[in-house]
Design an enzyme around this catalytic site. Structure first.
Site, PDB file in Angstrom:
ATOM      1  N   CYS A 109      29.742  55.316  51.221  1.00 20.30           N
ATOM      2  CA  CYS A 109      29.939  53.884  51.446  1.00 20.30           C
ATOM      3  C   CYS A 109      28.594  53.169  51.625  1.00 20.30           C
ATOM      4  CB  CYS A 109      30.883  53.667  52.630  1.00 20.30           C
ATOM      5  SG  CYS A 109      31.464  51.952  52.716  1.00 20.30           S
ATOM      6  N   TYR A 110      28.319  52.628  52.805  1.00 18.09           N
ATOM      7  CA  TYR A 110      27.024  51.969  52.994  1.00 18.09           C
ATOM      8  C   TYR A 110      25.880  52.938  52.713  1.00 18.09           C
ATOM      9  CZ  TYR A 110      23.188  49.370  55.068  1.00 18.09           C
ATOM     10  OH  TYR A 110      21.998  48.717  55.261  1.00 18.09           O
TER      11      TYR A 110
ATOM     12  N   LYS B 188      37.095  68.886  69.951  1.00 15.94           N
ATOM     13  CA  LYS B 188      38.243  69.451  70.668  1.00 15.94           C
ATOM     14  C   LYS B 188      38.904  70.628  69.939  1.00 15.94           C
ATOM     15  CE  LYS B 188      40.971  68.583  74.276  1.00 15.94           C
ATOM     16  NZ  LYS B 188      40.492  68.122  75.587  1.00 15.94           N
TER      17      LYS B 188
ATOM     18  N   GLU C 125      36.087  60.919  54.159  1.00 12.05           N
ATOM     19  CA  GLU C 125      36.375  61.549  55.459  1.00 12.05           C
ATOM     20  C   GLU C 125      37.710  61.131  56.045  1.00 12.05           C
ATOM     21  OE1 GLU C 125      34.357  59.127  54.841  1.00 12.05           O
ATOM     22  OE2 GLU C 125      34.051  57.778  56.534  1.00 12.05           O
TER      23      GLU C 125
ATOM     24  N   ASP D  73      39.298  71.887  78.440  1.00  7.50           N
ATOM     25  CA  ASP D  73      37.836  71.911  78.329  1.00  7.50           C
ATOM     26  C   ASP D  73      37.196  72.729  79.443  1.00  7.50           C
ATOM     27  OD1 ASP D  73      38.512  70.178  76.366  1.00  7.50           O
ATOM     28  OD2 ASP D  73      37.795  68.387  77.393  1.00  7.50           O
TER      29      ASP D  73
ATOM     30  N   HIS E 113      35.538  56.308  51.214  1.00  9.39           N
ATOM     31  CA  HIS E 113      35.434  57.111  52.440  1.00  9.39           C
ATOM     32  C   HIS E 113      36.172  58.437  52.251  1.00  9.39           C
ATOM     33  CE1 HIS E 113      33.541  54.309  55.218  1.00  9.39           C
ATOM     34  NE2 HIS E 113      34.214  53.340  54.610  1.00  9.39           N
TER      35      HIS E 113
ATOM     36  N   GLY F 175      28.659  52.048  57.116  1.00  7.52           N
ATOM     37  CA  GLY F 175      28.185  51.167  58.183  1.00  7.52           C
ATOM     38  C   GLY F 175      28.674  49.762  57.928  1.00  7.52           C
TER      39      GLY F 175
END
Ligand code: XMP
Length: 525
Positions: A88-89, A380, A178, A235, A176, A61
């Protein structure tokens, strides 16, 4: 409008501390084949308990834990008996909540940093190099791990860059994991999920498809009838395929041919989609209606508004036709809303979202339907996987993103039948040539843009020409929010240029757009 779609699995909850990364974390968890959801950090602990998570991840964050009003981690989170990973945060908030120390060390780390494992690097880093690059973005640092925790890594700016308490199944990292800039990050997330938390990888395309079909059956009931607008895109096609599998011929699909599609797309819907799903399809041929309505309009937003308005009229007439054809009220409207839209609209809590982007201009408010949004929990790539699972052909599931207003926003200025035909021909050549290169060059989408207002002198054969240019806009992107221009091999560009100038009458120049986004958008209008 309601959406009663049941959530299929117990989730890994990603608690969002305001990072642009929370959704990305959820995607990475899904890549590990485990279901995950994003919840706001303000969600009360009782609501978190009620969601019955299999694990919790606290996201990064933008705040400093020292900012007034900075979001804190509720110490009760760590008493739920649920494995927790702080990032992280979220790592700092976790350290604070558990009695560790977080300080302003005045060493900011931003970007690529070297992580140094201490000891064996703990459960998250087993098997990774003793020192390896990670992506950091922090001002404060954890300077003391909470009691009972082992420090498993540090970095030049973070004396405690990772810690763990395996008995309590609590772990955290300052970096991070990710983002792709942390090459061992996904492995760390997966070790947390599989090894520390012991969650099996059960969120597979087959399982997802099955649970979505079951959920739709439950929502629509044994008698309910539904209608679905197909746009030609991934979609709506996958949403319709799920519903078709769930309720069979009680689903009617509607395809509005507004004449702004690319070559062959109507056939893809009429032939390939119907063959794969067996769904009933009403095609509305509204090509003349749209062209007439667009005549004389040059402004992009005005074009979008007209297209939206005409779309609604066409869709309504198709709904009326469907009602005439079969007895019984159509009470449900199928929409291809995806999870990122649900999260961005503050949902995740069951808020019904009509995605105007998707349906060109949104649907009229007096259409009284309950929404069926079978894909509202999916990203997606999962939608594509479910589409494949349900037997949709590759031309549909691998289709590149295409704007609702179609070729109308790729003709700069007024849309006419001739211009559409010219652009369609150039666009087909580009698609054919890029298809030869295959997916490995990583193009997200490649708009081809016609500039009817620009003329330039050329020479073809023995004669002088005075024709128009087309612009190629190949881009790479993760989510269309940002993009870079794609490095298409020169040989392919050469073939595209030769073929377009040779085969498409009126085009004597092919130019390449090398602008990233920002500052340029992907589409020209
Ligand atoms: P931009 O041009 O804003 O595009 O960088 C981002 C993504 O959105 C698509 N796009 C649209 N999609 N209706 C749509 O359904 C629209 O009016 C529209 N405008 C842009 C674009 O193709 C890209 O994927």
């Amino acid at each position: 409008m309601a959406n009663d779609l049941e959530v299929p699995d117990r989730p890994v909850l990603v608690i969002d501390f305001g990072a642009q990364y929370a959704q990305l974390i959820a995607r990475r968890v899904r890549e590990a084949r485990i279901y995950s959801e994003v919840l706001a950090h303000s969600t009360p602990i009782a609501a978190i308990r009620e969601r019955n998570p299999v694990a919790i991840i606290l996201s990064g964050g933008p705040s400093s834990v020292y900012d007034p009003g900075a979001p804190a981690a509720d110490p009760a989170l760590f008493e739920l008996g649920v494995p927790v990973m702080g990032i992280c945060y979220g790592f700092q908030a976790m350290a604070r909540a558990l009695g560790g120390a977080v300080s302003q060390t005045n060493v900011r780390e931003y970007g690529r940093t070297e992580l140094q494992l201490t000891g064996d690097g703990g459960a998250l880093h087993a098997g990774t190099p003793q020192a390896h690059p990670v992506w950091m973005s922090h001002g404060d640092s954890v300077t003391e791990a909470p009691d009972g925790f082992t420090v498993t890594a540090r970095s030049p700016g973070a004396p405690v860059a990772a810690f763990e308490h395996l008995e309590r199944k609590l772990v955290g990292v300052q970096y991070h994991p990710e983002v792709r800039h942390s090459p061992h990050g996904q492995a760390a997330i997966e070790r947390f999920l599989h090894e520390v938390a012991g969650i099996p990888a059960a969120w597979t395309p087959a399982h997802i498809a099955e649970s979505l079909i079951e959920a739709v059956r439950e929502q629509v009931g044994p008698e309910g009838r539904a209608i679905c607008g197909l746009s030609g895109g991934v979609d709506s096609a996958v949403a319709a395929a799920v519903v078709a599998r769930a309720i069979g011929d009680r689903l009617t699909c509607v395809f509005v041919d507004h004449g702004l599609l690319r070559a062959g797309e109507r056939e893809q819907v009429e032939r390939d989609f119907t063959a794969a799903t067996g769904a009933e399809l009403i095609t509305v041929d509204a090509r003349d209606q749209f062209l007439t309505a667009l005549a004389g309009t040059e402004d992009p937003e005005a074009k979008r508004k007209i297209i939206g308005r005409e779309f609604i009229t066409s869709f309504e007439s198709a709904v009326a036709e469907a009602a005439e054809r079969s007895p019984g009220e159509v009470a449900f409207l199928v929409q291809g809303t995806l999870y990122p839209d649900v999260v961005e609209s503050g949902g995740g809590s069951g808020a019904a979202v009509i995605k105007s982007h998707h349906n060109v201009g949104g649907l009229p408010e007096d259409l009284k339907f309950d929404l069926v949004e079978p894909l509202r929990l999916l990203f997606k790539d999962e939608v594509r996987a479910v589409g494949r699972e349900l037997g949709l052909p590759e031309v549909i599931v691998a289709r590149e993103p295409f704007p609702g207003p179609g070729l109308a926003v790729r003709i700069i200025g007024e849309v006419t039948e001739d211009r559409l035909a010219t652009l369609r021909a150039a666009d087909s050549i580009v698609r054919e040539e890029l298809a030869v290169l295959g997916p490995q060059i990583g193009i997200w989408q490649c708009p081809v843009v016609l500039l009817p207002g620009v003329r330039s002198v050329g020479v073809q054969g023995d004669g002088r020409t005075y024709g128009h240019p087309v612009v190629l806009r190949p881009v790479t992107s993760e989510d269309a929010m940002t993009a870079d221009w794609a490095r298409v091999p020169y040989e392919a560009l050469e073939r595209i240029s030769n073929r377009i100038t040779g085969e498409v009458a009126g085009i004597n120049r092919v130019v390449l757009d090398i602008t990233s986004k920002p500052p340029g958008t992907i589409e020209w209008e």
